[in-house]
Design a protein around this motif. Structure first.
Motif, PDB file in Angstrom:
ATOM      1  N   PHE A 196      -1.848  -8.404   0.963  1.00 53.25           N
ATOM      2  CA  PHE A 196      -1.276  -7.097   1.346  1.00 53.25           C
ATOM      3  C   PHE A 196      -1.222  -6.436   0.072  1.00 53.25           C
ATOM      4  O   PHE A 196      -1.350  -5.198   0.014  1.00 53.25           O
ATOM      5  CB  PHE A 196       0.123  -7.251   1.780  1.00 53.25           C
ATOM      6  N   VAL A 197      -0.691  -7.006  -1.133  1.00 54.57           N
ATOM      7  CA  VAL A 197      -0.741  -6.226  -2.355  1.00 54.57           C
ATOM      8  C   VAL A 197      -2.175  -5.538  -2.697  1.00 54.57           C
ATOM      9  O   VAL A 197      -2.346  -4.591  -3.146  1.00 54.57           O
ATOM     10  CB  VAL A 197      -0.022  -6.999  -3.459  1.00 54.57           C
ATOM     11  N   LEU A 198      -2.992  -6.583  -2.657  1.00 53.11           N
ATOM     12  CA  LEU A 198      -4.466  -6.495  -3.081  1.00 53.11           C
ATOM     13  C   LEU A 198      -5.311  -5.322  -2.120  1.00 53.11           C
ATOM     14  O   LEU A 198      -5.951  -4.531  -2.715  1.00 53.11           O
ATOM     15  CB  LEU A 198      -5.279  -7.481  -3.205  1.00 53.11           C
ATOM     16  N   ASN A 199      -4.957  -5.626  -0.858  1.00 49.99           N
ATOM     17  CA  ASN A 199      -5.863  -4.976   0.092  1.00 49.99           C
ATOM     18  C   ASN A 199      -5.294  -3.715   1.094  1.00 49.99           C
ATOM     19  O   ASN A 199      -5.807  -3.492   2.092  1.00 49.99           O
ATOM     20  CB  ASN A 199      -6.888  -6.029   0.870  1.00 49.99           C
ATOM     21  N   HIS A 200      -4.041  -3.429   0.730  1.00 53.39           N
ATOM     22  CA  HIS A 200      -3.340  -2.664   1.554  1.00 53.39           C
ATOM     23  C   HIS A 200      -4.025  -1.351   1.795  1.00 53.39           C
ATOM     24  O   HIS A 200      -4.826  -0.785   0.719  1.00 53.39           O
ATOM     25  CB  HIS A 200      -1.699  -2.338   1.099  1.00 53.39           C
ATOM     26  N   ALA A 207       2.745   2.862   4.809  1.00 49.47           N
ATOM     27  CA  ALA A 207       3.688   3.682   5.893  1.00 49.47           C
ATOM     28  C   ALA A 207       4.654   2.776   6.634  1.00 49.47           C
ATOM     29  O   ALA A 207       5.637   3.209   6.905  1.00 49.47           O
ATOM     30  CB  ALA A 207       2.787   4.492   7.009  1.00 49.47           C
ATOM     31  N   LYS A 208       4.370   1.397   7.009  1.00 48.73           N
ATOM     32  CA  LYS A 208       5.092   0.537   7.624  1.00 48.73           C
ATOM     33  C   LYS A 208       6.343   0.381   6.811  1.00 48.73           C
ATOM     34  O   LYS A 208       7.487  -0.011   7.292  1.00 48.73           O
ATOM     35  CB  LYS A 208       4.598  -0.863   7.887  1.00 48.73           C
ATOM     36  N   LEU A 209       6.202   0.114   5.411  1.00 49.11           N
ATOM     37  CA  LEU A 209       7.310  -0.107   4.690  1.00 49.11           C
ATOM     38  C   LEU A 209       8.309   1.014   4.348  1.00 49.11           C
ATOM     39  O   LEU A 209       9.446   0.657   3.784  1.00 49.11           O
ATOM     40  CB  LEU A 209       6.789  -0.137   3.081  1.00 49.11           C
ATOM     41  N   GLN A 210       8.108   2.251   4.819  1.00 45.74           N
ATOM     42  CA  GLN A 210       8.869   3.271   4.788  1.00 45.74           C
ATOM     43  C   GLN A 210      10.102   2.981   5.294  1.00 45.74           C
ATOM     44  O   GLN A 210      11.428   3.727   4.979  1.00 45.74           O
ATOM     45  CB  GLN A 210       8.195   4.665   5.325  1.00 45.74           C
ATOM     46  N   SER A 211      10.405   2.216   6.399  1.00 40.79           N
ATOM     47  CA  SER A 211      11.661   1.749   7.007  1.00 40.79           C
ATOM     48  C   SER A 211      12.521   1.042   6.216  1.00 40.79           C
ATOM     49  O   SER A 211      13.602   0.793   6.628  1.00 40.79           O
ATOM     50  CB  SER A 211      11.347   1.292   8.502  1.00 40.79           C
ATOM     51  N   THR A 228      20.315   0.340  -2.427  1.00 36.93           N
ATOM     52  CA  THR A 228      19.687   1.384  -2.938  1.00 36.93           C
ATOM     53  C   THR A 228      18.227   1.240  -3.152  1.00 36.93           C
ATOM     54  O   THR A 228      17.697   2.208  -3.649  1.00 36.93           O
ATOM     55  CB  THR A 228      20.482   1.955  -4.121  1.00 36.93           C
ATOM     56  N   PHE A 229      17.659  -0.022  -2.666  1.00 37.26           N
ATOM     57  CA  PHE A 229      16.220   0.018  -2.630  1.00 37.26           C
ATOM     58  C   PHE A 229      15.623   0.476  -1.606  1.00 37.26           C
ATOM     59  O   PHE A 229      15.800  -0.267  -0.405  1.00 37.26           O
ATOM     60  CB  PHE A 229      15.943  -1.471  -3.193  1.00 37.26           C
ATOM     61  N   ASN A 230      15.096   1.605  -1.455  1.00 35.37           N
ATOM     62  CA  ASN A 230      14.612   2.151  -0.102  1.00 35.37           C
ATOM     63  C   ASN A 230      13.001   1.993   0.200  1.00 35.37           C
ATOM     64  O   ASN A 230      12.417   1.391  -0.574  1.00 35.37           O
ATOM     65  CB  ASN A 230      14.955   3.666   0.257  1.00 35.37           C
ATOM     66  N   GLY A 231      12.589   2.476   1.162  1.00 40.71           N
ATOM     67  CA  GLY A 231      11.151   2.568   1.495  1.00 40.71           C
ATOM     68  C   GLY A 231      10.355   3.043   0.398  1.00 40.71           C
ATOM     69  O   GLY A 231       9.140   2.418   0.090  1.00 40.71           O
ATOM     70  N   ASN A 232      10.460   4.267   0.059  1.00 46.07           N
ATOM     71  CA  ASN A 232       9.733   4.757  -1.052  1.00 46.07           C
ATOM     72  C   ASN A 232       9.494   3.809  -2.413  1.00 46.07           C
ATOM     73  O   ASN A 232       8.639   3.818  -3.123  1.00 46.07           O
ATOM     74  CB  ASN A 232      10.340   5.964  -1.665  1.00 46.07           C
ATOM     75  N   ASP A 233      10.794   3.168  -2.718  1.00 48.78           N
ATOM     76  CA  ASP A 233      10.663   2.096  -3.741  1.00 48.78           C
ATOM     77  C   ASP A 233      10.014   0.847  -3.521  1.00 48.78           C
ATOM     78  O   ASP A 233       9.097   0.420  -4.332  1.00 48.78           O
ATOM     79  CB  ASP A 233      12.238   1.716  -4.194  1.00 48.78           C
ATOM     80  N   CYS A 234      10.088   0.431  -2.235  1.00 46.52           N
ATOM     81  CA  CYS A 234       9.175  -0.554  -1.835  1.00 46.52           C
ATOM     82  C   CYS A 234       7.573  -0.244  -2.110  1.00 46.52           C
ATOM     83  O   CYS A 234       6.938  -1.031  -2.505  1.00 46.52           O
ATOM     84  CB  CYS A 234       9.438  -0.903  -0.560  1.00 46.52           C
ATOM     85  N   ILE A 235       7.300   1.075  -1.557  1.00 46.82           N
ATOM     86  CA  ILE A 235       6.021   1.245  -1.525  1.00 46.82           C
ATOM     87  C   ILE A 235       5.310   1.355  -2.862  1.00 46.82           C
ATOM     88  O   ILE A 235       4.379   1.042  -3.529  1.00 46.82           O
ATOM     89  CB  ILE A 235       5.611   2.700  -0.818  1.00 46.82           C
ATOM     90  N   PHE A 241       6.608  -0.307  -5.512  1.00 44.89           N
ATOM     91  CA  PHE A 241       6.636  -1.657  -6.102  1.00 44.89           C
ATOM     92  C   PHE A 241       5.286  -2.448  -5.710  1.00 44.89           C
ATOM     93  O   PHE A 241       4.540  -2.995  -6.610  1.00 44.89           O
ATOM     94  CB  PHE A 241       7.658  -2.554  -5.654  1.00 44.89           C
ATOM     95  N   ILE A 242       4.766  -2.277  -4.567  1.00 40.77           N
ATOM     96  CA  ILE A 242       3.344  -2.818  -3.985  1.00 40.77           C
ATOM     97  C   ILE A 242       2.270  -1.862  -4.901  1.00 40.77           C
ATOM     98  O   ILE A 242       1.495  -2.728  -5.427  1.00 40.77           O
ATOM     99  CB  ILE A 242       3.174  -2.430  -2.478  1.00 40.77           C
ATOM    100  N   LYS A 243       2.465  -0.861  -5.156  1.00 41.86           N
ATOM    101  CA  LYS A 243       1.390  -0.203  -5.807  1.00 41.86           C
ATOM    102  C   LYS A 243       1.402  -0.916  -7.353  1.00 41.86           C
ATOM    103  O   LYS A 243       0.297  -0.860  -7.774  1.00 41.86           O
ATOM    104  CB  LYS A 243       1.516   1.288  -5.862  1.00 41.86           C
ATOM    105  N   CYS A 244       2.624  -0.986  -7.825  1.00 41.28           N
ATOM    106  CA  CYS A 244       2.687  -1.293  -9.240  1.00 41.28           C
ATOM    107  C   CYS A 244       2.232  -2.728  -9.170  1.00 41.28           C
ATOM    108  O   CYS A 244       1.502  -3.094 -10.358  1.00 41.28           O
ATOM    109  CB  CYS A 244       4.075  -1.237  -9.705  1.00 41.28           C
ATOM    110  N   LEU A 245       2.486  -3.484  -8.571  1.00 45.67           N
ATOM    111  CA  LEU A 245       1.922  -4.983  -8.364  1.00 45.67           C
ATOM    112  C   LEU A 245       0.476  -5.031  -8.229  1.00 45.67           C
ATOM    113  O   LEU A 245      -0.113  -5.774  -9.026  1.00 45.67           O
ATOM    114  CB  LEU A 245       2.768  -5.629  -7.241  1.00 45.67           C
ATOM    115  N   ARG A 246      -0.116  -4.242  -7.234  1.00 49.59           N
ATOM    116  CA  ARG A 246      -1.496  -4.212  -7.297  1.00 49.59           C
ATOM    117  C   ARG A 246      -2.234  -3.852  -8.809  1.00 49.59           C
ATOM    118  O   ARG A 246      -2.948  -4.361  -9.146  1.00 49.59           O
ATOM    119  CB  ARG A 246      -1.927  -2.853  -6.206  1.00 49.59           C
ATOM    120  N   HIS A 247      -1.549  -2.922  -9.343  1.00 51.75           N
ATOM    121  CA  HIS A 247      -2.084  -2.455 -10.687  1.00 51.75           C
ATOM    122  C   HIS A 247      -1.865  -3.949 -11.605  1.00 51.75           C
ATOM    123  O   HIS A 247      -2.869  -4.044 -12.407  1.00 51.75           O
ATOM    124  CB  HIS A 247      -1.069  -1.300 -11.228  1.00 51.75           C
TER     125      HIS A 247
END
Length: 254
Positions: free
Chosen positions: A76-80, A86-90, A95-102, A104-110
């Motif tokens: 998921f991290v590499l190929n999202h 958008a699924k992660l928005q929910s 205090t860790f919300n959907g925007n934070d989650c998204i 984190f995935i982008k930063c991990l991919r980096h």
């Protein structure tokens, strides 16, 4: 208790709690659902990130998060795609919300695409008996891409006097090989001797009652004080005593 008695007492508690029975009620059960190194470390990092508050809630929300990642976190991290994100928005945990989650995935991919993954990044600035500079550098690299400012608060910086409990816990999971099947020990470039105890309310209070810690705040200075005391008990594997301090605090109300 003198030093010898204290060590014997804590060593007994390590044996009592550092065993497979510990896994079921602890957030570490989430990365234990995976088999490959990258899946384990990503599941571990994300679970550790939200590991504050009620443990049952942490486990439930981390399980839900893995489901949102199709139970294949590395893929998921590499190929999202943007639709996948958008699924992660929910998602929300305190205090860790959907925007934070998204984010984190982008930063991990980096990290995986440009820095060869998490282990080499933490190893880069490792010191003989500390990974605190590594954690600080990790945060810089993690957020060197475009990011939401609000999300930075979810990665601690020891050089700004944070005890960085959750990242130190994650590092314990990855680096320490306890031969009991609890911690993974899959990061062989780092040594358990470099680890710091995940310092929180429970471990801090028990450490103070046992005379291992005098400082009242649970911050980076307190962590250094506790690390110094634990290294005198076992320089090669000081954070094994996290099991003793945590078990005494959470399960025994010491």
């Amino acid at each position: 208790m003198n030093k010898k008695e204290l060590k014997e007492f804590l060593d007994t508690k390590v044996v009592q709690y550092n065993n497979p029975r510990f896994i079921e009620s602890d957030p570490i059960k989430i990365p234990h659902q995976f088999n490959t190194k990258e899946d384990i470390e990503i599941a571990g990092f994300l679970t550790a990130t939200i590991a504050w508050g009620n443990r049952k809630s942490i486990i439930n929300n981390a399980t839900r998060l893995m489901g949102l990642l199709d139970n294949a976190p590395y893929d998921f991290v590499l190929n999202h795609t943007e639709t996948d994100l958008a699924k992660l928005q929910s998602f929300v945990h305190r205090t860790f919300n959907g925007n934070d989650c998204i984010q984190f995935i982008k930063c991990l991919r980096h990290i995986y695409l440009n820095h060869s993954g998490l282990e080499p990044l933490f190893n880069k600035h490792a010191e003989t008996n500390s990974l605190q500079k590594s954690i600080s550098n990790f945060k810089l690299v993690f957020f060197e891409i475009e990011h939401l400012n609000r999300t930075q608060k979810h990665v601690s910086d020891p050089l700004k006097n944070s005890a960085a409990k959750r990242i130190n816990m994650f590092l314990r999971w990855m680096v320490r090989n306890d031969n009991t099947g609890v911690d993974f020990g899959i990061w062989e470039s780092l040594s358990p001797a470099q680890l710091s105890c995940p310092l929180d309310v429970h471990s801090g209070n028990v450490a103070r009652k046992l005379g291992l810690l005098k400082r009242k705040q649970n911050d980076a200075k307190a962590l250094l004080e506790l690390d110094t005391a634990l290294r005198k008990l076992d320089a090669k594997d000081p954070v094994k005593y996290d099991f003793a301090l945590f078990g005494l605090g959470v399960f025994e109300g010491f």
